[in-house]
Design a protein around this motif. Structure first.
Motif, mmCIF file in Angstrom:
data_model
loop_
_atom_site.group_PDB
_atom_site.id
_atom_site.type_symbol
_atom_site.label_atom_id
_atom_site.label_comp_id
_atom_site.label_asym_id
_atom_site.label_seq_id
_atom_site.Cartn_x
_atom_site.Cartn_y
_atom_site.Cartn_z
ATOM 1 N N GLU A 1 -34.925 -19.919 16.732
ATOM 2 C CA GLU A 1 -34.325 -20.640 15.613
ATOM 3 C C GLU A 1 -34.867 -22.053 15.464
ATOM 4 O OE1 GLU A 1 -30.109 -20.561 15.703
ATOM 5 O OE2 GLU A 1 -29.975 -18.466 15.076
ATOM 6 N N ARG B 1 -32.428 -20.493 9.622
ATOM 7 C CA ARG B 1 -33.157 -19.747 10.645
ATOM 8 C C ARG B 1 -32.226 -18.711 11.262
ATOM 9 N NH1 ARG B 1 -38.467 -19.549 11.234
ATOM 10 N NH2 ARG B 1 -38.363 -19.581 13.508
ATOM 11 N N ASN C 1 -36.753 -16.671 8.767
ATOM 12 C CA ASN C 1 -35.902 -17.331 7.787
ATOM 13 C C ASN C 1 -35.017 -16.286 7.113
ATOM 14 O OD1 ASN C 1 -37.291 -19.735 8.311
ATOM 15 N ND2 ASN C 1 -38.818 -19.285 6.724
#
Length: 508
Positions: A24, A161, A166
């Protein structure tokens, strides 16, 4: 292993990140093809904007590494990027801001690794804690169908994220996305109560009793309370009583675990700063007793990891204040293994490291210097954990050069702890120089002083000859040099003063 997001963009941070998988807070980009001057580059521009916005919507932001494959391998030879000015942080921030209505801040730094060029970019999270939506459609000409467009994002979309990719914002994301906003509201609500507590503290400044110590006090107010007790001239008993009472809160899964460890740490730091060394040792004794009696379990290993991270913070202040005898007494505490009571670790620090590793709490953290990066991040964000250093003394947290006082003192404590354990430790386990994950320049000032300062050697090593110390220096430096190779840091020979000391007192 989750990376430590600490805003750094220095070479050591890059090496740390390159050994991690995408997640992330980390995204690799194999190309640095962002000139954006030709229509064929429009897709790269929009993909970058989307990636940067998604990372900025994390509370702490995150990193983009240009010039590395998805598994973190450098892949672009030096000279591939013809115009590095395009990648200036201000320019990249400006590009992203043209697609959103809000603040975007990016800082960048170029690096060269094994003949390859890489750009490390840190994208800040938003100060207000709220996510940014796209305000403009992101599209580029379809190369296969003239007159048509490929759409990367639409106006009003919010990207976050999710793992290493994404994703469009969903209900499940809101808690994480708004964590920063929630914390800001909590802190604002706490300001009024802290002001009230400070008035209570000030009311005791004219000879009345200092405010009672309690784990419910905010950390900065607690630090002021400890300082008030010390200044009163008879606070030793109250401080020791608090440490004794609080050690019972250091239990696996305890609701006040972190608060208790933080306040015991602040108490010890304030005592060191005010030259109340014996009271500081009593605080360390309390943490040691709390960790010593824990039964073997994953939760217990987590408690010890938190405790030792704070020991590094305490040790770093002792280095900056040059309280060498305190370091000796703090680290040399033989501790039996929870798996085999006949196996005695020479230092409780090493026992905590080993058991955290066996419990898989340190996966990948070796490349972050074990607890060193965790401790530095805590010190950066919490001023009470560095009472001798104001924010102005820290310099630029995004670019930690060789003068960074926090990282340097942490690395020096780590190396000195290893030396003391090697020379005077009783038991097994030795000590592992986590400082080998950083450049040797960070530890050199301490070892050079050690080789020249008779008083430092006499107080840091209380039963060792210069020959014993020289032998320990040789062994620990050799181990650090060997370990540094796997981190891409490459330690060399010791500084000349240290090499001369070793040659004189431990020839051959």
């Amino acid at each position: 292993m989750t990376i430590v997001v600490d805003r750094r963009t220095d070479p050591e941070k890059l090496q740390e990140l390159l050994h991690q998988t995408e997640q992330e807070a980390l995204d690799y980009k194999s190309e640095t093809n962002l000139t954006f001057n030709r229509k064929t580059q429009a897709k790269h521009r929009l993909d970058f904007v989307k990636d940067a916005v998604a990372i900025s919507n994390r509370p702490d932001g995150g990193y983009l590494v240009f010039g590395a494959t998805n598994d973190g391998a450098p892949c672009q030879p030096v000279g591939t990027c013809r115009d590095r000015r395009v990648f200036d942080g201000a320019n990249l921030s400006s590009i992203v801001r043209s697609y959103v209505d809000g603040e975007i801040q990016i800082i960048t730094q170029w690096h060269e690794v094994d003949g390859n060029e890489l750009l490390l970019a840190y994208v800040f999270g938003h100060r207000d804690g709220l996510p940014l939506p796209m305000t403009t459609i992101g599209q580029y000409p379809d190369p296969k169908e003239p007159g048509k467009y490929k759409i990367v994002f639409h106006e009003g979309q919010i990207f976050v994220r999710e793992g290493s990719a994404n994703a469009l914002l969903r209900h499940a994301h809101w808690t994480g996305v708004l964590a920063g906003y929630t914390e800001r509201i909590r802190q604002e609500a706490q300001t009024a109560s802290e002001a009230l507590v400070r008035r209570l503290l000030n009311s005791g400044a004219n000879g009345s009793s200092p405010v009672a110590l309690d784990t419910e006090l905010p950390l900065d107010v607690f630090a002021e309370a400890v300082s008030g007790h010390i200044a009163s001239g008879d606070g030793d008993t109250a401080l020791r009583r608090f440490a004794r009472r609080t050690e019972h809160l250091v239990v696996p899964g305890g609701p006040a675990l972190t608060a208790a460890l933080d306040r015991m740490t602040v108490l010890i730091l304030q005592c060191l700063l005010n030259e109340e060394v014996q009271t500081a040792q009593a605080g360390v004794d309390a943490i040691f007793r709390a960790c010593e009696g824990l039964p073997p379990s994953l939760a217990a290993a987590e408690v010890r990891l938190q405790a030792v991270t704070r020991l590094y913070i305490i040790g770093s202040l002792a280095v900056r204040l040059q309280v060498w005898s305190f370091i000796h007494d703090m680290v040399l505490r033989p501790t039996p293994s929870t798996e085999n009571s006949n196996y005695i670790y020479a230092s409780w620090i090493r026992q905590a490291q080993v058991e955290a590793s066996r419990s898989e709490l340190l996966q990948g953290m070796e490349r972050q210097g074990l607890m060193i990066s965790l401790a530095r991040n805590l010190m950066q964000n919490e001023p009470t954990m560095r009472p001798d250093l104001t924010d102005a003394r820290l310099g630029n947290p995004e670019d930690l050069d060789s003068t960074d006082v926090l990282l340097n003192s942490l690395a020096q404590f780590d190396f000195l702890y290893c030396l003391v354990t090697e020379a005077e430790g009783e038991g097994y386990g030795g000590a592992y120089p986590a400082s080998s994950a950083f450049t040797q320049a960070r530890v050199e000032p301490a070892v050079v002083q050690l080789s020249r300062d008779n008083e430092m050697r006499a107080t840091l090593f209380q039963k060792s000859t210069d020959g014993d110390i020289a032998h320990a220096l040789q062994d620990v430096w050799s181990l650090a040099r060997q370990q540094s190779m796997q981190f891409g840091v490459w330690w060399g020979t010791p500084p000349s003063a240290v090499a001369s000391f070793i040659a004189k007192h431990s020839p051959g």
